[in-house]
Design a protein around this motif. Sequence first.
Motif, PDB file in Angstrom:
ATOM      1  N   GLU A 125       0.879  -1.127  -0.022  1.00 14.07           N
ATOM      2  CA  GLU A 125       0.129  -0.013  -0.063  1.00 14.07           C
ATOM      3  C   GLU A 125       0.723   1.180  -0.081  1.00 14.07           C
ATOM      4  OE1 GLU A 125      -4.100  -1.653   2.557  1.00 14.07           O
ATOM      5  OE2 GLU A 125      -2.134  -1.106   3.332  1.00 14.07           O
ATOM      6  N   ARG A 126       1.953   1.261   0.828  1.00 14.33           N
ATOM      7  CA  ARG A 126       3.104   2.497   0.756  1.00 14.33           C
ATOM      8  C   ARG A 126       3.427   2.662  -0.611  1.00 14.33           C
ATOM      9  NH1 ARG A 126       5.229   0.108   5.351  1.00 14.33           N
ATOM     10  NH2 ARG A 126       4.109   1.005   7.007  1.00 14.33           N
ATOM     11  N   ARG A 127       3.865   1.504  -1.304  1.00 10.93           N
ATOM     12  CA  ARG A 127       4.455   1.478  -2.794  1.00 10.93           C
ATOM     13  C   ARG A 127       3.432   2.188  -3.713  1.00 10.93           C
ATOM     14  NH1 ARG A 127       7.401  -2.586  -1.070  1.00 10.93           N
ATOM     15  NH2 ARG A 127       5.669  -4.387  -1.578  1.00 10.93           N
ATOM     16  N   GLN A 128       2.030   1.871  -3.420  1.00 15.36           N
ATOM     17  CA  GLN A 128       1.121   2.137  -4.271  1.00 15.36           C
ATOM     18  C   GLN A 128       0.690   3.649  -3.999  1.00 15.36           C
ATOM     19  OE1 GLN A 128      -2.953   0.314  -3.561  1.00 15.36           O
ATOM     20  NE2 GLN A 128      -3.527   0.963  -5.739  1.00 15.36           N
ATOM     21  N   PHE A 129       0.591   4.079  -2.624  1.00 18.60           N
ATOM     22  CA  PHE A 129       0.469   5.649  -2.334  1.00 18.60           C
ATOM     23  C   PHE A 129       1.546   6.398  -2.894  1.00 18.60           C
ATOM     24  CE2 PHE A 129       1.726   9.115   0.349  1.00 18.60           C
ATOM     25  CZ  PHE A 129       0.476   9.764   0.343  1.00 18.60           C
ATOM     26  N   MET A 130       2.841   6.033  -2.753  1.00 15.76           N
ATOM     27  CA  MET A 130       3.836   6.845  -3.573  1.00 15.76           C
ATOM     28  C   MET A 130       3.769   6.856  -4.856  1.00 15.76           C
ATOM     29  SD  MET A 130       5.482   7.761  -0.921  1.00 15.76           S
ATOM     30  CE  MET A 130       7.162   8.394  -2.023  1.00 15.76           C
ATOM     31  N   ALA A 131       3.438   5.647  -5.494  1.00 14.16           N
ATOM     32  CA  ALA A 131       3.229   5.914  -6.905  1.00 14.16           C
ATOM     33  C   ALA A 131       2.144   6.772  -7.545  1.00 14.16           C
ATOM     34  CB  ALA A 131       3.037   4.425  -7.542  1.00 14.16           C
ATOM     35  N   LEU A 132       1.007   6.870  -6.669  1.00  8.83           N
ATOM     36  CA  LEU A 132      -0.060   7.825  -7.160  1.00  8.83           C
ATOM     37  C   LEU A 132       0.304   9.239  -6.605  1.00  8.83           C
ATOM     38  CD1 LEU A 132      -2.986   5.469  -5.741  1.00  8.83           C
ATOM     39  CD2 LEU A 132      -2.514   6.096  -8.115  1.00  8.83           C
ATOM     40  N   ALA A 133       0.943   9.342  -5.644  1.00  6.58           N
ATOM     41  CA  ALA A 133       1.258  10.523  -5.257  1.00  6.58           C
ATOM     42  C   ALA A 133       2.332  11.203  -6.259  1.00  6.58           C
ATOM     43  CB  ALA A 133       1.995  10.707  -3.888  1.00  6.58           C
ATOM     44  N   ALA A 134       3.269  10.368  -6.652  1.00 11.97           N
ATOM     45  CA  ALA A 134       4.145  10.933  -7.603  1.00 11.97           C
ATOM     46  C   ALA A 134       3.570  11.218  -9.134  1.00 11.97           C
ATOM     47  CB  ALA A 134       5.355   9.792  -7.781  1.00 11.97           C
ATOM     48  N   LYS A 135       2.733  10.372  -9.395  1.00 11.36           N
ATOM     49  CA  LYS A 135       1.970  10.573 -10.516  1.00 11.36           C
ATOM     50  C   LYS A 135       1.003  11.983 -10.580  1.00 11.36           C
ATOM     51  CE  LYS A 135      -1.675   8.349 -13.555  1.00 11.36           C
ATOM     52  NZ  LYS A 135      -2.506   7.436 -13.848  1.00 11.36           N
ATOM     53  N   ALA A 136       0.435  12.216  -9.507  1.00 15.37           N
ATOM     54  CA  ALA A 136      -0.447  13.440  -9.334  1.00 15.37           C
ATOM     55  C   ALA A 136       0.505  14.667  -9.433  1.00 15.37           C
ATOM     56  CB  ALA A 136      -1.097  13.498  -7.968  1.00 15.37           C
ATOM     57  N   LEU A 137       1.678  14.694  -8.676  1.00 14.55           N
ATOM     58  CA  LEU A 137       2.587  15.820  -8.684  1.00 14.55           C
ATOM     59  C   LEU A 137       3.383  15.841 -10.139  1.00 14.55           C
ATOM     60  CD1 LEU A 137       4.549  15.185  -5.472  1.00 14.55           C
ATOM     61  CD2 LEU A 137       3.288  17.090  -6.090  1.00 14.55           C
ATOM     62  N   ARG A 138       3.569  14.739 -10.913  1.00 15.24           N
ATOM     63  CA  ARG A 138       3.841  14.888 -12.360  1.00 15.24           C
ATOM     64  C   ARG A 138       3.025  15.607 -13.106  1.00 15.24           C
ATOM     65  NH1 ARG A 138       5.818   9.891 -11.218  1.00 15.24           N
ATOM     66  NH2 ARG A 138       4.141   8.927 -12.322  1.00 15.24           N
ATOM     67  N   ALA A 139       1.786  15.119 -13.037  1.00 15.41           N
ATOM     68  CA  ALA A 139       0.858  15.809 -13.874  1.00 15.41           C
ATOM     69  C   ALA A 139       0.507  17.266 -13.290  1.00 15.41           C
ATOM     70  CB  ALA A 139      -0.604  15.266 -13.507  1.00 15.41           C
ATOM     71  N   ALA A 140       0.634  17.792 -12.307  1.00 15.12           N
ATOM     72  CA  ALA A 140       0.447  18.989 -11.658  1.00 15.12           C
ATOM     73  C   ALA A 140       1.652  19.756 -12.275  1.00 15.12           C
ATOM     74  CB  ALA A 140       0.331  19.225 -10.195  1.00 15.12           C
ATOM     75  N   GLU A 141       2.877  19.333 -12.116  1.00 18.11           N
ATOM     76  CA  GLU A 141       4.090  19.992 -12.866  1.00 18.11           C
ATOM     77  C   GLU A 141       3.979  20.319 -14.136  1.00 18.11           C
ATOM     78  OE1 GLU A 141       7.290  17.706 -11.131  1.00 18.11           O
ATOM     79  OE2 GLU A 141       7.123  18.519  -9.074  1.00 18.11           O
ATOM     80  N   GLN A 142       3.296  19.456 -14.846  1.00 22.06           N
ATOM     81  CA  GLN A 142       3.038  19.264 -16.323  1.00 22.06           C
ATOM     82  C   GLN A 142       2.051  20.507 -16.707  1.00 22.06           C
ATOM     83  OE1 GLN A 142       5.160  17.820 -18.608  1.00 22.06           O
ATOM     84  NE2 GLN A 142       4.019  19.409 -19.932  1.00 22.06           N
ATOM     85  N   THR A 143       1.104  20.398 -15.903  1.00 18.04           N
ATOM     86  CA  THR A 143       0.263  21.641 -16.025  1.00 18.04           C
ATOM     87  C   THR A 143       0.574  22.889 -15.976  1.00 18.04           C
ATOM     88  OG1 THR A 143      -1.602  19.857 -15.331  1.00 18.04           O
ATOM     89  CG2 THR A 143      -2.269  22.258 -15.225  1.00 18.04           C
ATOM     90  N   ASP A 144       1.464  22.999 -14.889  1.00 14.29           N
ATOM     91  CA  ASP A 144       2.089  24.303 -14.549  1.00 14.29           C
ATOM     92  C   ASP A 144       3.156  24.778 -15.784  1.00 14.29           C
ATOM     93  OD1 ASP A 144       1.288  24.334 -12.199  1.00 14.29           O
ATOM     94  OD2 ASP A 144       2.840  23.834 -10.800  1.00 14.29           O
ATOM     95  N   LYS A 145       3.879  23.654 -16.558  1.00 16.87           N
ATOM     96  CA  LYS A 145       4.555  24.191 -17.571  1.00 16.87           C
ATOM     97  C   LYS A 145       3.649  24.419 -19.055  1.00 16.87           C
ATOM     98  CE  LYS A 145       8.546  21.219 -16.033  1.00 16.87           C
ATOM     99  NZ  LYS A 145       9.147  19.818 -16.516  1.00 16.87           N
ATOM    100  N   ASP A 146       2.678  23.861 -19.009  1.00 19.30           N
ATOM    101  CA  ASP A 146       1.588  24.181 -19.994  1.00 19.30           C
ATOM    102  C   ASP A 146       1.258  25.610 -20.381  1.00 19.30           C
ATOM    103  OD1 ASP A 146       2.278  21.614 -20.970  1.00 19.30           O
ATOM    104  OD2 ASP A 146       0.360  20.708 -20.338  1.00 19.30           O
TER     105      ASP A 146
END
Length: 146
Positions: A125-146
């Motif tokens: 569950e920790r690995r899954q949480f970390m993967a989902l949190a990282a995915k959300a941050l990557r998407a947010a950072e990409q949105t900031d660049k667009d």
Amino acid sequence: MNISTMPGHLIRRLHQLSTQVFAAHMQADGQPLTPVQFAALDAIRSTPGLDQASVAALIAYDRATIGGVIDRLEKKGLVARSVSPTDRRARLVKLTPTGASLFERILPRVAALQDEILPGLNPDERRQFMALAAKALRAAEQTDKD
């Protein structure tokens, strides 16, 4: 909608827990470091020759206030600043021997406390949480660049 089901509320509460766990461990070790100061030390150690603005960017911290973080680390004797030879306005930051020694000493402690930040989650569950949190941050950072 109940606030306890809102992502922002849960993220804020997890951040509070993370900060409390970190502070308790650092206090027990007699090390008055904050999570932001630790992150700055890690960035400086990992990428020698950084200027203050680059430290801020690497740890996703506000450029306007990173100077205060670096000031406190310098007062503790953990980092030293110098004027950049290529840009007189920039301040290069490096770990002092004391800072490098402290970082190496507390790194295992910081690694060990990570499980306390997500209590009740098993390793998968920790690995899954970390993967989902990282995915959300990557998407947010990409949105900031667009």
